[in-house]
Design an enzyme around this catalytic site. Structure first.
Site, PDB file in Angstrom:
ATOM      1  N   LYS A 126      -2.590 -35.835  21.903  1.00 20.61           N
ATOM      2  CA  LYS A 126      -3.456 -36.819  21.230  1.00 20.61           C
ATOM      3  C   LYS A 126      -3.107 -38.242  21.686  1.00 20.61           C
ATOM      4  O   LYS A 126      -3.990 -39.082  21.832  1.00 20.61           O
ATOM      5  CB  LYS A 126      -3.334 -36.684  19.708  1.00 20.61           C
ATOM      6  CG  LYS A 126      -3.867 -35.356  19.163  1.00 20.61           C
ATOM      7  CD  LYS A 126      -5.346 -35.177  19.430  1.00 20.61           C
ATOM      8  CE  LYS A 126      -5.958 -34.006  18.689  1.00 20.61           C
ATOM      9  NZ  LYS A 126      -7.369 -33.764  19.030  1.00 20.61           N
ATOM     10  N   TYR A 146       0.974 -31.093  20.423  1.00 20.33           N
ATOM     11  CA  TYR A 146      -0.323 -31.564  19.925  1.00 20.33           C
ATOM     12  C   TYR A 146      -0.340 -33.094  19.837  1.00 20.33           C
ATOM     13  O   TYR A 146      -1.261 -33.761  20.308  1.00 20.33           O
ATOM     14  CB  TYR A 146      -0.549 -30.933  18.550  1.00 20.33           C
ATOM     15  CG  TYR A 146      -1.734 -31.418  17.762  1.00 20.33           C
ATOM     16  CD1 TYR A 146      -3.017 -30.896  17.998  1.00 20.33           C
ATOM     17  CD2 TYR A 146      -1.588 -32.377  16.761  1.00 20.33           C
ATOM     18  CE1 TYR A 146      -4.103 -31.332  17.248  1.00 20.33           C
ATOM     19  CE2 TYR A 146      -2.666 -32.808  16.002  1.00 20.33           C
ATOM     20  CZ  TYR A 146      -3.926 -32.286  16.259  1.00 20.33           C
ATOM     21  OH  TYR A 146      -4.997 -32.714  15.515  1.00 20.33           O
ATOM     22  N   SER A 206      -5.983 -37.939  16.705  1.00 15.36           N
ATOM     23  CA  SER A 206      -5.297 -37.582  15.454  1.00 15.36           C
ATOM     24  C   SER A 206      -4.265 -38.654  15.126  1.00 15.36           C
ATOM     25  O   SER A 206      -3.639 -39.225  16.032  1.00 15.36           O
ATOM     26  CB  SER A 206      -4.596 -36.242  15.628  1.00 15.36           C
ATOM     27  OG  SER A 206      -3.647 -36.055  14.595  1.00 15.36           O
ATOM     28  N   THR A 229     -10.082 -28.458   6.726  1.00 19.35           N
ATOM     29  CA  THR A 229     -10.859 -27.667   7.690  1.00 19.35           C
ATOM     30  C   THR A 229     -10.103 -26.370   7.955  1.00 19.35           C
ATOM     31  O   THR A 229      -8.885 -26.302   7.683  1.00 19.35           O
ATOM     32  CB  THR A 229     -10.993 -28.423   9.033  1.00 19.35           C
ATOM     33  OG1 THR A 229      -9.664 -28.601   9.562  1.00 19.35           O
ATOM     34  CG2 THR A 229     -11.659 -29.777   8.863  1.00 19.35           C
TER      35      THR A 229
HETATM   36  N1  LIG Z   1      -8.630 -31.589  10.153  1.00 18.57           N
HETATM   37  C1  LIG Z   1      -7.846 -32.630  10.277  1.00 18.57           C
HETATM   38  O1  LIG Z   1      -7.291 -33.141   9.311  1.00 18.57           O
HETATM   39  C2  LIG Z   1      -7.646 -33.241  11.615  1.00 18.57           C
HETATM   40  C3  LIG Z   1      -6.749 -34.318  11.707  1.00 18.57           C
HETATM   41  C4  LIG Z   1      -6.559 -34.937  12.929  1.00 18.57           C
HETATM   42  C5  LIG Z   1      -7.259 -34.489  14.022  1.00 18.57           C
HETATM   43  N2  LIG Z   1      -8.102 -33.429  13.937  1.00 18.57           N
HETATM   44  C6  LIG Z   1      -8.822 -33.015  15.141  1.00 18.57           C
HETATM   45  O2  LIG Z   1     -10.162 -32.739  14.833  1.00 18.57           O
HETATM   46  C7  LIG Z   1     -10.686 -31.786  15.754  1.00 18.57           C
HETATM   47  C8  LIG Z   1     -11.357 -30.683  14.987  1.00 18.57           C
HETATM   48  O3  LIG Z   1     -10.382 -30.021  14.192  1.00 18.57           O
HETATM   49  P1  LIG Z   1     -10.713 -29.259  12.834  1.00 18.57           P
HETATM   50  O4  LIG Z   1      -9.696 -29.669  11.877  1.00 18.57           O
HETATM   51  O5  LIG Z   1     -12.138 -29.394  12.526  1.00 18.57           O
HETATM   52  O6  LIG Z   1     -10.348 -27.752  13.267  1.00 18.57           O
HETATM   53  P2  LIG Z   1     -11.196 -26.379  13.297  1.00 18.57           P
HETATM   54  O7  LIG Z   1     -11.963 -26.220  12.049  1.00 18.57           O
HETATM   55  O8  LIG Z   1     -10.221 -25.340  13.673  1.00 18.57           O
HETATM   56  O9  LIG Z   1     -12.215 -26.616  14.477  1.00 18.57           O
HETATM   57  C9  LIG Z   1     -11.737 -26.662  15.799  1.00 18.57           C
HETATM   58  C10 LIG Z   1     -12.875 -26.435  16.738  1.00 18.57           C
HETATM   59  O10 LIG Z   1     -12.360 -26.598  18.064  1.00 18.57           O
HETATM   60  C11 LIG Z   1     -12.675 -25.416  18.784  1.00 18.57           C
HETATM   61  N3  LIG Z   1     -11.637 -25.160  19.782  1.00 18.57           N
HETATM   62  C12 LIG Z   1     -10.318 -25.061  19.605  1.00 18.57           C
HETATM   63  N4  LIG Z   1      -9.706 -24.849  20.791  1.00 18.57           N
HETATM   64  C13 LIG Z   1     -10.682 -24.813  21.721  1.00 18.57           C
HETATM   65  C14 LIG Z   1     -10.701 -24.620  23.116  1.00 18.57           C
HETATM   66  N5  LIG Z   1      -9.589 -24.399  23.844  1.00 18.57           N
HETATM   67  N6  LIG Z   1     -11.892 -24.667  23.746  1.00 18.57           N
HETATM   68  C15 LIG Z   1     -13.037 -24.864  23.059  1.00 18.57           C
HETATM   69  N7  LIG Z   1     -13.082 -25.028  21.739  1.00 18.57           N
HETATM   70  C16 LIG Z   1     -11.920 -25.007  21.089  1.00 18.57           C
HETATM   71  C17 LIG Z   1     -12.769 -24.300  17.778  1.00 18.57           C
HETATM   72  O11 LIG Z   1     -13.560 -23.276  18.327  1.00 18.57           O
HETATM   73  P3  LIG Z   1     -13.441 -21.713  17.934  1.00 18.57           P
HETATM   74  O12 LIG Z   1     -14.493 -21.472  16.907  1.00 18.57           O
HETATM   75  O13 LIG Z   1     -13.722 -20.986  19.179  1.00 18.57           O
HETATM   76  O14 LIG Z   1     -12.056 -21.489  17.422  1.00 18.57           O
HETATM   77  C18 LIG Z   1     -13.459 -25.029  16.647  1.00 18.57           C
HETATM   78  O15 LIG Z   1     -14.840 -25.110  16.886  1.00 18.57           O
HETATM   79  C19 LIG Z   1      -9.526 -31.349  16.612  1.00 18.57           C
HETATM   80  O16 LIG Z   1      -9.531 -32.062  17.823  1.00 18.57           O
HETATM   81  C20 LIG Z   1      -8.319 -31.745  15.789  1.00 18.57           C
HETATM   82  O17 LIG Z   1      -7.198 -31.984  16.586  1.00 18.57           O
HETATM   83  C21 LIG Z   1      -8.300 -32.788  12.740  1.00 18.57           C
END
Ligand SMILES: NC(=O)c1ccc[n+]([C@@H]2O[C@H](COP(=O)([O-])OP(=O)(O)OC[C@H]3O[C@@H](n4cnc5c(N)ncnc54)[C@H](OP(=O)(O)O)[C@@H]3O)[C@@H](O)[C@H]2O)c1
Length: 483
Positions: free
Chosen positions: A362, A358, A332, A393
């Site tokens: 990262k 967080y 991130s 998301t």
């Molecule tokens: N969206 C952004 O702008 C953004 C920016 C920077 C980084 N990220 C990173 O991108 C990744 C995906 O995020 P997202 O935005 O797509 O969020 P999201 O829609 O909430 O998806 C997160 C996914 O991770 C799973 N998860 C969370 N904690 C977990 C755990 N302890 N064990 C197994 N699975 C787990 C969730 O599973 P469940 O269905 O079981 O909840 C879900 O499938 C993350 O690593 C996040 O830090 C996102």
């Protein structure tokens, strides 16, 4: 023996970068350890060409003759320097970048011979510093404007300029403006197919994980996604099949913060698959309230640092069978705000702040990335981290609702956020380079402010310490550091 590996992003084309490096008569221009350099023969540089370098050893300058022993323009050149006392093998690998520039990896292997061999351990101590200076020299030479002799295509120059202007403004780069603009510049082409490849994506029930799983499925990969519960997993499998109707897609269950479950996941995967081409560590969440996993570790660190460490370790046999293979960590841009400090990585209940926890996790992913690179040298398994920018998301809406509301239309789509992970999973750059931190298909600096940077020595020590910490938490210690 002493070994140094460094990566340099060059604004010059692969051919220009290769030609500059292969001509060791240029070495004194970029390597402070070289006092002077000359060509020993005539004609075009190629296999067998010879060079004499005046190498600085303390206050003396010692001649060392090099010869090109491998010449595969514009991909790989190996120069061998040998005297009675020293043997130096320098391998340069060049990969074209999508914007017309290139990425070069410099791999230097130095050893003392005969009775001097006893001093090899001492040599190793100072070699990192010598290598760092050489790589810094290359960055300053190759990071400048393209050489005027070969005119780059106008589109490539525009692409590079546009990219750098965007990168300088965080909002322009991280928001939907970044991919909207960059994807229109020269060299942004559809990722190559993944037919016959197996890709495992963690946390693929929603957001970026689901977009990544769908993206690699569309490219023809066999997809194994992971989830924490059957219902969400089955819905995700259906969604991937909708995106790619002929896809071979299945799921396995594990909470990444529960190490027993991670072990179970790895066992099940290995029971059904003998190879893993791409492992995408995507699962992650920003947790407002401090929680602990069953092992007693704080959940953010357990699920985003130690759990992925364990899963990669347990799946190494399948990754090595599939080599060249890739491990991609979804990090991130939040990590730009934090300096790595192992002592404050796992935040106690008194000081816990979800956003800080967080961002620290990262940042730790990046420290661990480089430790994997150090330990897996020569195995054909590449390691990358990428950040998705800001994407709309469920995760970002839940964890940062105010930010998601204000940014609204400026947030990327999940597909735009996942694009670089899909591209790294399939493009040659994903196996021909290692250790990169990517956004929008280009390697990026790992620091935006100086105070987050550690010295080379402290960074290397931090990697070893974090590895030991993960090993102690998970019970898996894996490969030792190579000399
Ligand atoms: N969206 C952004 O702008 C953004 C920016 C920077 C980084 N990220 C990173 O991108 C990744 C995906 O995020 P997202 O935005 O797509 O969020 P999201 O829609 O909430 O998806 C997160 C996914 O991770 C799973 N998860 C969370 N904690 C977990 C755990 N302890 N064990 C197994 N699975 C787990 C969730 O599973 P469940 O269905 O079981 O909840 C879900 O499938 C993350 O690593 C996040 O830090 C996102």
């Amino acid at each position: 023996m002493a070994r140094y590996r460094g990566t340099v992003i060059s604004v010059r084309s692969a051919e220009e970068t290769f030609d500059y490096l292969a001509d060791f008569a240029n070495a004194a221009e970029w390597d402070p350890g070289t006092a002077d350099a000359e060509r020993l023969d005539d004609g075009p540089v190629g296999l067998g060409s010879g060079f004499r370098l005046g190498v600085r050893v303390g206050s003396r300058v010692v001649p060392l003759d090099y010869r090109i022993v491998t010449y595969d323009r514009p991909r790989r050149v190996v120069l061998l320097g040998e005297s009675d006392t020293i043997r130096s093998e320098d391998t340069v690998t060049v990969t074209p970048a999508t914007d017309g520039g290139s990425i070069l990896t410099y791999d230097a292997d130095l050893r003392l011979k005969g009775r001097y061999a006893l001093a090899n351990p001492v040599l190793r101590l100072g070699f990192d510093r010598i290598g760092d200076r050489g790589v810094a020299g290359l960055r300053s030479v190759l990071g400048g404007p393209p050489v005027p002799t070969e005119r780059p295509q106008a589109g490539q120059v525009v692409a590079r300029t546009v990219d750098e202007v965007l990168e300088a403004s965080v909002v322009g780069s991280f928001s939907s403006i970044g991919p909207a603009v960059r994807s229109r510049t020269a060299g942004w082409t559809p990722p190559p197919p993944l037919t016959g490849k197996t890709v495992l994506v963690t946390g693929a029930t929603s957001g970026l994980g689901l977009a990544t799983a769908s993206g690699v499925a569309r490219l023809g990969a066999q997809v194994v996604l992971t989830a924490r519960g059957h219902d969400r997993a089955e819905r995700a499998v259906d969604a991937v099949r909708t995106a790619a109707p002929t896809a071979d897609v299945s799921y396995l269950l594990a909470d990444m913060g529960e190490f027993d479950q991670v072990r179970g996941l790895a066992e099940e995967f290995l029971a059904g698959h003998d190879r893993l081409d791409v492992l995408v560590h995507n699962a992650g969440a920003l947790t407002r309230d401090r929680r602990e996993s069953g092992s007693g570790s704080e959940l953010t660190v357990a699920s985003q640092v130690a759990g992925p460490f364990l899963l990669t370790g347990l799946l190494l046999p399948a990754l090595e069978v599939a080599a060249p293979s890739r491990v991609i960590q979804v990090s991130s841009g939040g990590m730009y705000t934090q300096r790595f400090d192992l002592a404050s990585l796992e935040m106690s209940p008194e000081v816990y702040d979800g956003t800080v926890a967080y961002a620290r996790a990262k940042r730790a992913q990046l420290v661990l990335l480089h430790e994997w690179v150090r330990r897996m040298e020569g195995t054909g398994v590449s390691f990358h981290a990428m950040h998705p920018g800001w994407a709309a998301t469920p995760g970002i809406r839940d964890s940062l609702p105010g930010f998601a509301r204000v940014m609204g239309p400026l947030l990327r789509t999940a597909d735009q956020g996942a694009d670089t992970a899909v591209w790294l999973a399939s493009s040659p750059a994903g196996v021909e380079t290692t250790g990169g931190f990517w956004l929008d298909r280009r390697p990026r600096w790992e620091h935006k402010v100086p105070w987050t940077r550690l010295s080379e020595e402290d960074f290397s020590d931090a990697g070893a310490a974090l590895w030991a910490w993960c090993a102690a938490r998970t019970g898996w210690s894996g490969p030792t550091r190579q000399a």
